[in-house]
Design an enzyme around this catalytic site. Structure first.
Site, PDB file in Angstrom:
ATOM      1  N   ASN A 114      62.218  93.672  45.433  1.00  0.00           N
ATOM      2  CA  ASN A 114      61.039  94.546  45.321  1.00  0.00           C
ATOM      3  C   ASN A 114      60.571  94.619  43.863  1.00  0.00           C
ATOM      4  O   ASN A 114      61.377  94.818  42.963  1.00  0.00           O
ATOM      5  CB  ASN A 114      61.396  95.964  45.765  1.00  0.00           C
TER       6      ASN A 114
ATOM      7  N   GLU B  93      67.466  87.799  41.689  1.00  0.00           N
ATOM      8  CA  GLU B  93      66.437  88.804  41.970  1.00  0.00           C
ATOM      9  C   GLU B  93      65.479  88.982  40.791  1.00  0.00           C
ATOM     10  O   GLU B  93      64.282  89.213  40.990  1.00  0.00           O
ATOM     11  CB  GLU B  93      67.091  90.150  42.330  1.00  0.00           C
TER      12      GLU B  93
ATOM     13  N   HIS C 159      62.967  86.253  40.787  1.00  0.00           N
ATOM     14  CA  HIS C 159      61.927  86.497  41.792  1.00  0.00           C
ATOM     15  C   HIS C 159      60.748  87.285  41.232  1.00  0.00           C
ATOM     16  O   HIS C 159      59.658  87.248  41.804  1.00  0.00           O
ATOM     17  CB  HIS C 159      62.491  87.326  42.950  1.00  0.00           C
TER      18      HIS C 159
ATOM     19  N   GLU D 268      62.478  81.360  47.484  1.00  0.00           N
ATOM     20  CA  GLU D 268      63.938  81.371  47.534  1.00  0.00           C
ATOM     21  C   GLU D 268      64.590  80.162  46.867  1.00  0.00           C
ATOM     22  O   GLU D 268      65.620  80.281  46.227  1.00  0.00           O
ATOM     23  CB  GLU D 268      64.413  81.511  48.985  1.00  0.00           C
TER      24      GLU D 268
END
Ligand SMILES: [Zn+2]
Length: 862
Positions: A280, A313, A316, A335
């Protein structure tokens, strides 16, 4: 997102219910204003939402996503006129349609919605988590669950900005994507309302809300505030994660040449979490055991895993959050990149971890899926939610990452970095497809990256290079033939070829790389000794040497780098699995490498020898095979002084663990099993009695011959260790190693009891399905409990782990039973995983038949 067990995959798509439809672009969202008031006791929430959107063609209805939402009033304002909308729901498509009497003209429109929703117990959307005698509210939106928290245009290409506010109990805190702008008491007594800063333009699946008594440790990196947050009892376990995140954020800023785009960065460990972690924007969520560790008491494996997932993460935030794939078929753009990037900052931060060895094993994991007929192409068409959720697999993660490593190695790391930076700049706050990526990389590097990528992204499987060399005037002339590799070949399949950079070297010469793009061609290498066909192990392909050439490489393996030795072991193992070579070639290579001092090489051998022991060695041969293992690997273990000193190097501890596992379990050595039991009882009393990197292995080896007393001690530890995730999972993960049939039954019952968190049920059952002594019992148990399992776990978590593990079954009748059972009990979210599991089980049966005589002959010789 990072899945805990990346499920396996396939192309035989069984007719899935194609209910999901893409939204039209008649109405395009630009901004959401969202307010949430969760009620933890009632497990519900109230929501208010204003969406600013643009109507692109006149219409009298707006269709968007919504699931398990109860609508109150819906109003739509356009051209200065406000109308009340009629709401119709389509629960199957998870959409709601707002219809107004007067048509909405082209131009801006405001949609206001009042609604309520539920905080579910299925770990998706906005959900309830429980720990420390209280409840928490947490979100997990990816892939298709933002619609459970707020009605939305819930597709990745509909990017918008978000203003979020939340009203929560006075004693609780709430974290979201933005930084808190204001925090005021009320409106109701006993509550406060927090308003967060506006997010940059982003996709709905990146929205996050986390509510409870979380406490945070503050840090910063390159001018950005970083916090690691946990429940209050675990705050002392957040220092390592903070140190890792601080190093990585600065590293990524420098690498990309684009500053971290989301203001602040919070990283939150939540007590119940379906995935491993979720990226997130600005509010990354984690499973506790993958974030919270005591660096003094943690194994090197767990330290690496935690640092690597944090890094995945954070990567990302650029790959996925700043630039997002247009649709889920290109999920590899998220990914694959995050997986490829994750180890880069680690290589610089902790060079002693030798993360390149982990990369090489990951590549082999992906090749293992691609060896199946039921694999899929990196880019696969997906329509339904089930199909979307299933493409978060080893192909999207590890295969895509391996292909990127190959390309990076081919164009050079600095050239690749520049091209990546250029691509990210070009598509910032927007969306891209595969073509956008490789066109830009080919343009910046000036190399035919587009041809290579297209051949890898759009066709399933991977090539095997069949390599034969002859000595001509002091140099090697290498003939190379390529075809698709499969452990269960289909002679009727169309011939496939790839465009790929391959790097050859002799054990004494320099590597020479060139692009292979024909079914057959000739290459060269300096010198005439053994040719190794995957220098630096960066190529994504299998290699088939002549059996004698493979044996010779095994004998001179000291001349290969550790990553190349892993590659050689793996390649020869694939020849065993495909029936291309007899198993004696592999076993000779294993014997030659038994004394290897790189732990990852010993682990690579141990994994394959475990498969051999579990599936190929017949009952009558077990004694002899176990003795061979003990004779070959026992002496190395004996010299290593178990358990050793707590301060011994990570490498030494890891090597001890790998050898202990091999000799204690595969070699079934009663003396080492007894010593492991003594050490395990000692460890229960005093956790400082074992070095952290050895403890898990000791507990597992002890369990193999452990009795009820030992089992009860392990289970008792679970109740005590709730605030120490790593210690807890050392005992938890050891449960599936007990061999005593009565204990196997007890532990399976435990897996479905309230003692075990929903997020862990699948892991424990899958663990037993992976053990040769328990797999039949565990499969029978799974069938008997199936309905209860689906009720407890839902279909998106736990169930895929169990289904994937069924690939560990190894008889024709079990494979047929699995097929029959799921024909009667289909699960749309794991269709491909099921096909792959069945193919693995069938393939295992075939390997057993094919290799048993060769194994018997070899055992007669050694
Ligand atoms: Zn991810």
């Amino acid at each position: 997102m990072l899945k805990v067990l990346t499920a396996a995959v396939l192309a035989l798509v069984v007719a899935a219910p194609a209910t999901a439809q893409r939204l039209s672009d008649t109405v395009v969202p630009e901004h959401y204003t969202l307010w949430f008031a969760p009620d933890l006791e009632k497990e519900t929430f109230r929501g208010r939402e204003t969406i600013q959107a643009v109507v692109t063609q006149p219409t009298s209805s707006v269709t968007l996503h919504a699931a398990e939402i109860q609508f109150g009033e819906v109003k739509i304002t356009s051209g200065g006129r406000t109308q009340t909308a009629r709401v119709t729901m389509d629960p199957k498509a998870e959409t709601a349609t707002f219809t107004v009497p007067q048509r909405l003209a082209e131009g801006p429109v405001t949609i206001e919605v009042v609604y309520t929703g539920i905080l579910n117990d299925k770990l998706r959307g906005f959900y309830i988590s429980k720990a420390n005698g209280r409840k928490y509210a947490v979100t997990q939106m990816e892939a298709t669950d933002a619609r459970r928290a707020f009605p939305s245009f819930d597709e990745p290409a509909f990017k918008a900005t978000f203003d979020i506010s939340m009203t929560v109990a006075s004693a609780d805190t709430a974290i979201s994507n933005g930084r808190p702008l204001s925090d005021t008491p009320g409106p109701e007594p006993g509550t406060h309302t927090i308003t967060y800063s506006r997010t940059p333009k982003m996709s709905t699946y990146l929205v996050a809300m986390i509510v409870g008594d979380f406490v945070c440790r503050d840090g910063a990196s390159d001018g950005t505030t970083i916090r690691i947050c946990s429940t209050p009892d675990k705050q002392q376990l957040t220092t390592f994660a903070l140190e890792a995140a601080e190093h990585q954020l600065k590293w990524y800023n420098d690498y990309f040449g684009i500053k971290y785009p989301f203001g602040k960065l919070d990283i939150i460990a939540v007590p119940d979490f379906a995935a491993g972690a979720m990226e997130n924007a600005g509010a990354i969520t984690f499973r506790e055991r993958l974030l919270l560790i005591d660096p003094e008491r943690s194994s090197v494996g767990v330290r690496k895993q935690v640092a690597s997932i944090i890094s995945h993460e954070i990567a990302h935030q650029w790959f996925g959050n700043l630039v997002t794939m247009k649709w889920w078929d290109d999920i590899w753009l998220n990914e694959g990149f995050a997986t490829w990037m994750a180890n880069k900052p680690l290589a610089e931060w902790k060079p002693e971890w030798r993360v390149e060895l982990d990369d090489t094993e990951d590549t082999q994991g992906a090749l293992g899926i691609d060896a199946l007929r039921s694999t899929r192409a990196i880019r696969t068409k997906v329509v339904t939610n089930e199909e979307i959720n299933e493409v978060f697999d080893g192909i999207a993660y590890e295969k895509s990452a391996a292909v990127l490593r190959m390309i990076e190695s081919y164009v050079g790391p600095e050239s690749f970095r520049k091209a990546i930076s250029s691509y990210l700049t070009k598509f910032s706050y927007s969306n891209a497809a595969g073509e956008d990526f490789w066109t830009e990389i080919a343009r910046v590097t000036g190399r035919p990256v587009d041809r290579i990528m297209r051949s890898y992204v759009d066709q399933p499987g991977a090539p095997v290079l069949t390599v034969r060399n002859t000595c001509v005037a002091g140099a090697s002339e290498i003939s190379v033939a390529q075809s698709r590799f499969s452990t269960s070949p289909d002679p009727t399949a169309a011939r496939q070829t790839w465009t790929l950079p391959a790097c050859f070297k002799t054990t004494t010469g320099q590597p020479r790389c060139e692009v292979i793009d024909r079914a057959e061609q000739t290459s060269k290498a300096a010198g005439c000794d053994n040719v190794f066909a995957n220098a630096d192990a960066r190529g994504y392909y299998f290699t088939e040497y002549a059996p004698d050439a493979a044996r010779a490489l095994g004998k001179s393996a000291g001349g290969l780098k550790p990553v190349e030795r892993i590659s050689l072991i793996s390649d020869e193992w694939w020849m065993v699995r495909a029936g291309r070579h007899d198993i004696d070639v592999f076993l000779d290579i294993a014997a030659n490498m038994a004394g290897d001092d790189t732990p990852a090489v010993v682990e690579a051998l141990a994994n394959r020898l475990t498969f051999t022991a579990n599936n190929i060695v017949d009952a009558g041969q077990q004694e002899r095979f176990q003795r061979w293992i003990r004779d070959r690997f026992g002496p190395a273990l004996a010299t290593l002084a178990i358990p050793g000193n707590l301060r011994d190097s990570d490498d030494l501890q890891t090597r001890r663990a790998a050898l202990l596992m091999l000799v204690g379990v595969v070699g079934n050595d009663p003396e080492w099993q007894r010593r492991a039991r003594d050490l395990a009882f000692g460890y229960v009393k005093d956790p400082n009695s074992l070095p952290p990197s050895l403890a898990s292995t000791v507990l597992q080896v002890a369990a193999v011959s452990g009795d009820r007393t030992l089992y009860d001690q392990y289970v008792a530890q679970l109740a005590k260790l709730g605030s120490q995730p790593e210690e807890y999972y050392r005992f938890f993960n050891a449960l599936s190693w007990f061999r005593d049939p009565a204990i196997v039954k007890a532990a399976l019952e435990l897996a479905v009891s309230p003692t075990v968190r929903t997020q862990d049920t699948g892991t424990l059952i899958a663990g037993f399905i992976g053990r040769p002594w328990a797999r039949a019992t565990a499969w029978e148990f799974t069938k008997a409990q199936w309905k209860a399992l689906i009720d407890k776990l839902g279909v998106f978590q736990g169930i895929p782990t169990i289904v994937t593990s069924l690939g560990g079954l190894c008889t024709a009748s079990q494979a047929a039973d699995v097929r029959q059972f799921f024909a009667k009990n289909p699960v749309a979210s794991v269709e491909r995983g099921l096909q792959q599991a069945i193919e693995r089980a069938e393939q295992c049966t075939a390997v057993d038949l094919r290799q048993s005589p060769a194994l018997a002959a070899w055992l007669g010789r050694v």
